[in-house]
Design a protein around this motif. Structure first.
Motif, mmCIF file in Angstrom:
data_model
loop_
_atom_site.group_PDB
_atom_site.id
_atom_site.type_symbol
_atom_site.label_atom_id
_atom_site.label_comp_id
_atom_site.label_asym_id
_atom_site.label_seq_id
_atom_site.Cartn_x
_atom_site.Cartn_y
_atom_site.Cartn_z
ATOM 1 N N VAL A 168 0.840 -1.203 0.000
ATOM 2 C CA VAL A 168 0.000 0.000 0.000
ATOM 3 C C VAL A 168 0.873 1.250 0.000
ATOM 4 N N ARG A 169 1.941 1.258 0.797
ATOM 5 C CA ARG A 169 2.817 2.436 0.848
ATOM 6 C C ARG A 169 3.508 2.658 -0.500
ATOM 7 N N ILE A 170 3.991 1.593 -1.104
ATOM 8 C CA ILE A 170 4.659 1.731 -2.407
ATOM 9 C C ILE A 170 3.660 2.188 -3.460
ATOM 10 N N GLY A 173 2.797 5.878 -2.916
ATOM 11 C CA GLY A 173 3.920 6.718 -3.334
ATOM 12 C C GLY A 173 4.025 6.817 -4.839
ATOM 13 N N ALA A 174 3.804 5.698 -5.541
ATOM 14 C CA ALA A 174 3.881 5.702 -7.005
ATOM 15 C C ALA A 174 2.760 6.543 -7.613
ATOM 16 N N VAL A 175 1.569 6.490 -7.008
ATOM 17 C CA VAL A 175 0.459 7.315 -7.508
ATOM 18 C C VAL A 175 0.799 8.799 -7.374
ATOM 19 N N VAL A 176 1.346 9.185 -6.226
ATOM 20 C CA VAL A 176 1.712 10.588 -6.006
ATOM 21 C C VAL A 176 2.777 11.033 -7.010
ATOM 22 N N ALA A 217 -6.142 9.912 -9.563
ATOM 23 C CA ALA A 217 -6.743 10.599 -8.419
ATOM 24 C C ALA A 217 -7.677 9.669 -7.649
ATOM 25 N N VAL A 218 -8.463 8.872 -8.359
ATOM 26 C CA VAL A 218 -9.346 7.903 -7.700
ATOM 27 C C VAL A 218 -8.523 6.879 -6.932
ATOM 28 N N VAL A 222 -8.821 6.236 -2.913
ATOM 29 C CA VAL A 222 -9.231 4.935 -2.375
ATOM 30 C C VAL A 222 -8.158 4.384 -1.443
ATOM 31 N N ALA A 223 -6.901 4.426 -1.888
ATOM 32 C CA ALA A 223 -5.817 3.899 -1.055
ATOM 33 C C ALA A 223 -5.683 4.699 0.236
ATOM 34 N N TRP A 224 -5.863 6.012 0.157
ATOM 35 C CA TRP A 224 -5.745 6.868 1.341
ATOM 36 C C TRP A 224 -6.885 6.605 2.327
#
Length: 263
Positions: A168-170, A173-176, A217-218, A222-224
């Motif tokens: 989830v963290r990786i 981070g990749a989405v950002v 963005a979605v 969702v992950a957040w």
């Protein structure tokens, strides 16, 4: 480029998903998880790579002559991309056939190294001087971000409970990183030369571009909110990456587009 190049969209995105999955497998096995299992994940890796390679053949005028691409290894990044992709496919096939080695970190790290060779070679292949907006490190950055994003997303399907937070963290981070890259790049191009500016305008006016950003963005939301990666989310992200890659090929302006015009 001014052409969607659907075979190349399939090859680049699916191969990067396979490479990203291999990287995430290497990270997880090195972290002490899933040492004894992995054949199912390698099946998905091999399947994605096979689908990408088959898709790429439709880009060729003479598909049976595809091996001839290896004849210019000393001068052409495309030839190196083909070589690394073939070697990566060989590692994935070995892991599937010899199930007893599928869980070994060394095999996953070998596949990762070859996969990074594919990404670097592809990044150089799609960064020619005739595409001023991409004649830099951006293609490699886009491709690596896609690989990590898709790898962490689909890797969550195979991660045990103790390693899901790492995925989830990786993934987050990749989405950002992806959002920052894709938001900043067209704005920078607007301040460049004529063809670079035309590329920035084409991207910012493209449905491919905004649909891709919307999916990212979605995914971030969702992950957040869930602090997890729901099983459906990697599939949505894969669709988003395919759409974004179509825009990468269709909306990037070639210098020939302004032939005869004032710069």
């Amino acid at each position: 480029m001014q052409s969607m190049e659907f075979p190349l969209v399939l090859f680049t995105v699916l191969s990067q998903a396979a490479i990203g999955l291999t990287l995430m497998r290497a990270v997880r096995t090195t972290s002490g998880g899933e040492e004894a299992a992995g054949r199912t994940e390698w099946l998905l890796i091999a399947g994605l790579m096979v689908a990408g390679l088959l898709g790429s053949l439709f880009h060729l005028g003479h598909p049976l002559s595809a091996p001839m691409a290896l004849t210019h290894l000393g001068t052409a990044w495309l030839s190196r991309e083909v070589l690394f992709a073939g070697l990566f496919m060989g590692v994935a096939a070995l892991a599937v056939v010899a199930g007893n080695v599928a869980g070994k970190p060394a095999l996953a790290w070998l596949g990762t190294a070859l996969g990074l060779g594919v990404i670097l070679s592809a990044g150089m292949t799609y960064a020619p001087p005739a595409l001023p907006a991409l004649n830099n490190a951006l293609p490699a950055a886009f491709f690596l971000t896609s690989a990590v994003l898709l790898g962490a997303g689909f890797g969550s399907w195979f991660a045990d409970e103790g390693l899901r937070p790492l995925m989830v963290r990786i993934f987050t981070g990749a989405v950002v990183v992806g959002l920052v890259l894709y938001l900043v790049a067209p704005c920078v191009w607007l301040s460049g030369g004529e063809v670079m500016r035309m590329t920035g305008q084409a991207w910012l006016a493209s449905g491919f571009y905004w649909a891709h950003l919307g999916v990212l963005a979605v995914a971030l939301a969702v992950a957040w909110k869930t602090r997890d990666i729901p099983a459906w989310l990697p599939v949505l992200v894969l669709i988003g990456e395919l759409v974004g890659r179509a825009g990468f090929f269709a909306d990037t302006v070639h210098t020939a587009a302004n032939m005869g015009g004032l710069y």
